[in-house]
Design a protein around this motif. Structure first.
Motif, PDB file in Angstrom:
ATOM      1  N   SER A 265     -16.288  -2.846  -1.312  1.00  0.00           N
ATOM      2  CA  SER A 265     -16.084  -1.756   0.015  1.00  0.00           C
ATOM      3  C   SER A 265     -14.718  -1.225  -0.207  1.00  0.00           C
ATOM      4  N   ALA A 266     -13.552  -1.723  -0.747  1.00  0.00           N
ATOM      5  CA  ALA A 266     -12.425  -1.041  -0.883  1.00  0.00           C
ATOM      6  C   ALA A 266     -12.564   0.450  -1.773  1.00  0.00           C
ATOM      7  N   ALA A 267     -13.306   0.207  -2.954  1.00  0.00           N
ATOM      8  CA  ALA A 267     -13.334   1.325  -3.465  1.00  0.00           C
ATOM      9  C   ALA A 267     -14.403   2.569  -2.727  1.00  0.00           C
ATOM     10  N   THR A 268     -15.241   2.003  -2.043  1.00  0.00           N
ATOM     11  CA  THR A 268     -16.251   2.975  -1.209  1.00  0.00           C
ATOM     12  C   THR A 268     -15.353   3.651  -0.144  1.00  0.00           C
ATOM     13  N   THR A 269     -14.270   2.769   0.367  1.00  0.00           N
ATOM     14  CA  THR A 269     -13.718   3.375   1.519  1.00  0.00           C
ATOM     15  C   THR A 269     -12.571   4.596   1.079  1.00  0.00           C
ATOM     16  N   LEU A 270     -12.069   4.325  -0.225  1.00  0.00           N
ATOM     17  CA  LEU A 270     -11.375   5.252  -0.823  1.00  0.00           C
ATOM     18  C   LEU A 270     -12.027   6.458  -1.078  1.00  0.00           C
ATOM     19  N   ILE A 271     -13.264   6.325  -1.554  1.00  0.00           N
ATOM     20  CA  ILE A 271     -14.024   7.586  -2.145  1.00  0.00           C
ATOM     21  C   ILE A 271     -14.481   8.354  -0.670  1.00  0.00           C
ATOM     22  N   ARG A 272     -14.892   7.548   0.386  1.00  0.00           N
ATOM     23  CA  ARG A 272     -15.231   8.146   1.565  1.00  0.00           C
ATOM     24  C   ARG A 272     -14.259   9.174   2.035  1.00  0.00           C
ATOM     25  N   ASP A 273     -12.963   8.330   2.110  1.00  0.00           N
ATOM     26  CA  ASP A 273     -11.871   9.118   2.684  1.00  0.00           C
ATOM     27  C   ASP A 273     -11.460  10.517   1.609  1.00  0.00           C
ATOM     28  N   ALA A 274     -11.814  10.230   0.538  1.00  0.00           N
ATOM     29  CA  ALA A 274     -11.470  11.477  -0.435  1.00  0.00           C
ATOM     30  C   ALA A 274     -12.466  12.652  -0.106  1.00  0.00           C
TER      31      ALA A 274
END
Ligand SMILES: [Zn+2]
Length: 372
Positions: free
Chosen positions: A279-288
């Motif tokens: 989830s942490a990786a997904t959040t970063l990528i969604r924000d990008a």
């Protein structure tokens, strides 16, 4: 295109080509002449008359030609060898260190190309090489004037150096532009497209009617230094603060992930985590994706393309594409998005070498308008 039409036998005279390709007889004549002079086509004698003089039948010339595309990224270089019709005969990858002097980087790339174990004889068939670089390219001089990631290359005469070492024409182009050209030529029905390369860095290319739009100084499509309101205080390599590059590039994401305590060292690792559902990786990528999508709202609203293709390593994540799409649908005029195709780039890691092939074939035949 003329070569394919002749090679496939669907049109073998100038007048058949004119009918099939909906080109004027004079245009066909000029373009066929250039292909004859370049030994791509030859005249095979007079054919059947349809009333009047018997037309010359055209066929593809006996000696096959090959074209090589070298696509340099941040840490890897990808090679492709193509025949005249654009069939990929071989492709491979090697590691790359852009901090080395350009002479060393280019000579090792040429060694890798000429030393490759191929089914075709490059010595006898190679007609030209394209080189994609992750920096803006001065089109007239075919060199890099300013390149944050290629500092040692400033003003190095790339084309001259390569041509003096391999003796075939060389064309140098920005990597994102090549990816954009490869995608655009792969979708000939789409007249205006923007292709974003979202990997370690962010770049984009604009193709209109089959041709790359370079702008006044070769910087067209370089969206990485557009200011984002999501910006942090992190300075960008260009000297400004707030650039999209510092928020949504792969390099910035890895840095942020590590600052958040994630034990990764590279973008492929971060992307793999997101693919696994972290989830942490997904959040970063969604924000990008959202930050990129916001900037693309202005770009797409201004340029009004038929398609937006997203390539590069981040584009393998559906959440990334979905975030861009939702920003565009939320932020653009409905007329801009109504028929806009927003899609993952279809050629994947090979888009750059396909674009490189298109560029060098056009260059060698001196026919930028010939084929499309
Ligand atoms: Zn910047």
């Amino acid at each position: 295109m003329i070569i394919e039409a002749v090679a496939s036998g669907s049109a073998t005279t100038r007048s058949d080509l004119s009918t099939l390709l909906k080109l004027s007889p004079s245009t066909v004549s000029v373009r066929v002449q250039a292909l004859l002079e370049n030994n791509v086509l030859r005249e095979a004698g007079a054919g059947k008359s349809k009333g009047g003089r018997r037309p010359q039948v055209l066929e593809t010339a006996g000696t096959p030609s090959t074209f090589a595309a070298i696509d340099m990224g941040g840490a890897h270089v990808r090679f492709g060898v193509f025949d005249t019709q654009g069939n990929l005969l071989a492709s491979w990858e090697a590691s790359l260190d852009l901090s080395l002097p350009p002479r060393d980087v280019l000579s090792s790339a040429l060694d890798s190309l000429t030393g490759a174990d191929l089914d075709v004889d490059l010595d006898a068939t190679l007609r030209g090489i394209s080189l994609g670089v992750p920096a803006p390219v001065n089109q007239e001089l075919q060199r890099i004037d300013v390149g944050a990631r290629m500092a040692g290359w400033t003003h190095f005469p790339i084309r001259e150096w390569m041509e003096s070492h391999i003796d075939v024409p060389v064309a140098v182009e920005n990597d994102a532009n090549l990816m954009a050209l490869g995608e655009a030529r792969h979708h000939p029905e789409i007249e205006r497209s923007i292709t974003v390369k979202a990997g370690a860095a962010i770049g984009s290319g604009i193709v209109v009617d089959g041709k790359i739009y370079h702008g006044a100084s070769g910087m067209a499509g370089d969206i990485s230094h557009v200011r984002s309101h999501r910006s942090t205080d992190r300075p960008c390599g260009c000297g400004n603060i707030g650039c999209l590059e510092t928020i949504a590039s792969g390099v910035a994401l890895v840095e942020r992930a590590r600052a958040n305590g994630m034990s990764i060292t590279s973008l492929p690792e971060l992307v793999a985590r997101a693919h696994e559902g972290d989830s942490a990786a997904t959040t970063l990528i969604r924000d990008a994706g959202r930050a990129l999508g916001e900037v693309l709202c202005s770009v797409v609203g201004f340029a009004n393309p038929n398609a937006l293709f997203v390539g590069g390593r981040l584009s393998t994540l559906e959440i990334f594409i979905a975030s861009i799409r939702s920003e565009l649908y939320g932020g653009c005029h409905p007329l801009v998005t109504r028929n806009l195709l927003i899609s993952q780039a279809t050629l994947g890691a090979d888009a750059g070498i396909y674009g490189g092939f298109e560029l060098i074939r056009d260059t060698v035949f001196h026919l930028p308008d010939l084929i499309h």
